[in-house]
Enzyme design. Structure first.
Site, PDB file in Angstrom:
ATOM      1  N   GLU A 257      45.398  19.596  51.788  1.00 35.73           N
ATOM      2  CA  GLU A 257      46.419  18.638  51.336  1.00 35.73           C
ATOM      3  C   GLU A 257      47.757  18.925  52.012  1.00 35.73           C
ATOM      4  O   GLU A 257      48.511  17.996  52.344  1.00 35.73           O
ATOM      5  CB  GLU A 257      46.573  18.708  49.814  1.00 35.73           C
ATOM      6  N   TRP A 260      47.508  17.466  55.467  1.00 31.21           N
ATOM      7  CA  TRP A 260      47.733  16.009  55.432  1.00 31.21           C
ATOM      8  C   TRP A 260      49.229  15.703  55.425  1.00 31.21           C
ATOM      9  O   TRP A 260      49.693  14.793  56.105  1.00 31.21           O
ATOM     10  CB  TRP A 260      47.090  15.402  54.183  1.00 31.21           C
ATOM     11  N   TRP A 288      49.234 -12.061  53.813  1.00 29.74           N
ATOM     12  CA  TRP A 288      49.285 -11.585  52.428  1.00 29.74           C
ATOM     13  C   TRP A 288      49.597 -12.747  51.470  1.00 29.74           C
ATOM     14  O   TRP A 288      50.385 -13.626  51.799  1.00 29.74           O
ATOM     15  CB  TRP A 288      50.354 -10.495  52.280  1.00 29.74           C
ATOM     16  N   ASN A 323      46.469  11.742  42.018  1.00 25.40           N
ATOM     17  CA  ASN A 323      46.173  11.360  43.406  1.00 25.40           C
ATOM     18  C   ASN A 323      45.001  10.399  43.530  1.00 25.40           C
ATOM     19  O   ASN A 323      45.041   9.444  44.315  1.00 25.40           O
ATOM     20  CB  ASN A 323      45.907  12.613  44.254  1.00 25.40           C
ATOM     21  N   TRP A 341      51.158  -4.170  51.471  1.00 20.80           N
ATOM     22  CA  TRP A 341      51.256  -2.744  51.152  1.00 20.80           C
ATOM     23  C   TRP A 341      52.704  -2.277  51.055  1.00 20.80           C
ATOM     24  O   TRP A 341      53.009  -1.341  50.317  1.00 20.80           O
ATOM     25  CB  TRP A 341      50.499  -1.909  52.185  1.00 20.80           C
ATOM     26  N   TRP A 364      49.765   4.612  51.701  1.00 20.92           N
ATOM     27  CA  TRP A 364      49.666   3.165  51.499  1.00 20.92           C
ATOM     28  C   TRP A 364      48.994   2.482  52.687  1.00 20.92           C
ATOM     29  O   TRP A 364      48.168   1.577  52.516  1.00 20.92           O
ATOM     30  CB  TRP A 364      51.044   2.562  51.229  1.00 20.92           C
TER      31      TRP A 364
END
Length: 433
Positions: A257, A260, A288, A323, A341, A364
């Site tokens: 993590e 990331w 969208w 998460n 998003w 996102w």
């Protein structure tokens, strides 16, 4: 005027293992600590009880008290950084300015502006790596460029980390080089137009027992299976080096993590356009729907999908969202509702205690299928199957959606099967035109 060298605190609110502070402390005389409540950031906040501002204010007060043990204090200003530095230049004879690097687009442009001002006065602006293990260009692919996919990046990161010798640094109180001054005033929250927040901040502690089983418990929102250290990593009240060295011995999934986090920081640094554009440009062609009524129901946790509603209500009440649930609610907004998003990212930015531009943006765009290492557009999370897997006994849902199962709970705002098929066909059409 007194000769001083400034150390500028930003997102490194600690004395322990603070690289820029350590270099200033060991190389200069009369180090004057500085913190700026930045109006360029604070003036854009809608919530006058923003818990993050309360948290930072509390940490600045704590740091001021810790500096008192060195016979020093901290200059704390509320204003625009360039104006604060112009004022400081009229108050002190500044020798050098030390700080730790920040990689977000606003921070980069701010630091260039300050550096230009200082350079005009023949003052050095010295910045150091502190908030990451490996920064921007330290992990590169075979051709010397940045990685666009996480897995090969993480392998190189781990290999380099395992070979490196990371030393934690601390200040030696017997060699005190802080500028000796009495306690300086700290602007109150009210002075800056804010009020104390009632949201509770998770304590700063590395729960080794939890981290040891992190890979087994991290996906279940009803249990305490995550460290809740996000806000402390974000604002640097804990050293990321100290944390990484600790968890290296405890759990590879948790360490992953942290990798990331650095991957997304690297992506943002090399691709600042992702702040408001898709990492994959063709995804900016998606039409969208952006239904404002549906978006508000998503924000309020009233979509009729209990796992989604539980997550949004947890976020609104606590500034935290589990998460696994973050992925579910993000997928729901972008795929089920076909809402941009960027709308969801902006809402998270307002609410999350641990808001980090790079990770928020990366997460996102992953959920929307628009980013690097993205979830494929044809993979649409099914909220019901996610509930079955990760909240089978509905403990999380019942905690946050007490009216679930009663007539008071709303009907789903969209049918899953219909929404899934609509999302896939919309994406497919946009990408093939």
């Amino acid at each position: 005027m007194e000769k001083v060298s400034i150390f500028w605190f930003r997102r490194d609110l600690r004395l322990d293992d603070n690289r820029g502070l350590y270099h200033a402390y060991t190389q200069e005389k009369n180090v004057l600590p500085l913190f700026i409540f930045d109006r360029e950031i604070l003036d854009d906040l809608d919530d006058r009880e923003d818990a993050r501002v309360s948290f930072i204010h509390h940490q600045i007060t704590r740091l001021s008290n810790e500096l008192a043990a060195f016979g020093s204090s901290m200059v704390v200003k509320y204003g625009k950084p360039i104006e604060v530095y112009e004022e400081l230049l009229n108050t002190y004879d500044i020798v050098n300015v030390y700080t730790n690097r920040d990689y977000e687009p606003y921070a980069v442009s701010r630091d260039l502006e300050i550096q230009k001002l200082l350079s005009s006065k023949n003052i050095q602006f010295l910045d150091f790596k502190d908030q990451v293990i490996f920064e921007r260009d330290e992990i590169v692919n075979g051709s010397g460029g940045f990685y666009k996919v996480f897995t090969p990046y993480s392998k190189v990161w781990l290999e380099k980390f395992n070979k490196s010798t990371i030393q934690l640094v601390s200040l030696n109180s017997t060699k005190n080089t802080f500028f000796q001054t009495n306690a300086l005033p700290v602007p109150s929250l009210e002075d800056m137009g804010f009020k104390p927040s009632s949201i509770q901040i998770p304590p700063l502690e590395i729960n080794t027992a939890l981290i040891q089983k992190y890979d087994q418990v991290r996906n279940f929102p009803a249990i305490k299976g995550t460290s809740r250290l996000g806000i402390h990593i974000r604002f640097g009240t804990i050293s990321v080096r100290k944390l990484a060295l600790e968890v290296q011995k405890l759990n590879a999934t948790y360490l992953n993590e942290l990798i990331w986090r650095e991957f997304y920081m690297m992506i943002l640094y090399h691709n600042p356009q992702v702040v408001d554009k898709a990492f994959k440009p063709q995804y900016d062609e998606i039409p969208w729907r952006n239904d404002e009524d549906n978006f508000q129901k998503w924000c309020d946790g009233k979509t009729g999908y209990p796992i989604v509603d539980a997550g949004m209500r947890e976020l609104n009440a606590t500034g935290f969202m589990h998460n696994r649930v973050r992925m579910i609610v993000a997928s729901f907004l972008t795929k089920h509702l076909l809402i941009d998003w960027r709308w969801g990212e902006a809402y998270f930015a307002k609410k999350l205690l641990d808001f980090e531009l790079s990770s928020n943006n990366g997460g996102w765009q992953w959920a929307a299928g628009t980013g690097t290492d993205a979830q494929p557009y044809f993979r649409v999370f099914n909220p019901e199957s996610q509930t079955e897997k990760f909240d089978k006994e509905l403990k999380y849902i019942k905690k946050w959606v007490p009216e679930y199962g009663t007539p008071a709970y709303p009907k789903p705002i969209v049918d899953h099967k219909f929404a899934r098929e609509r999302a896939i066909s919309t994406y497919k059409e946009a990408l093939n035109t």
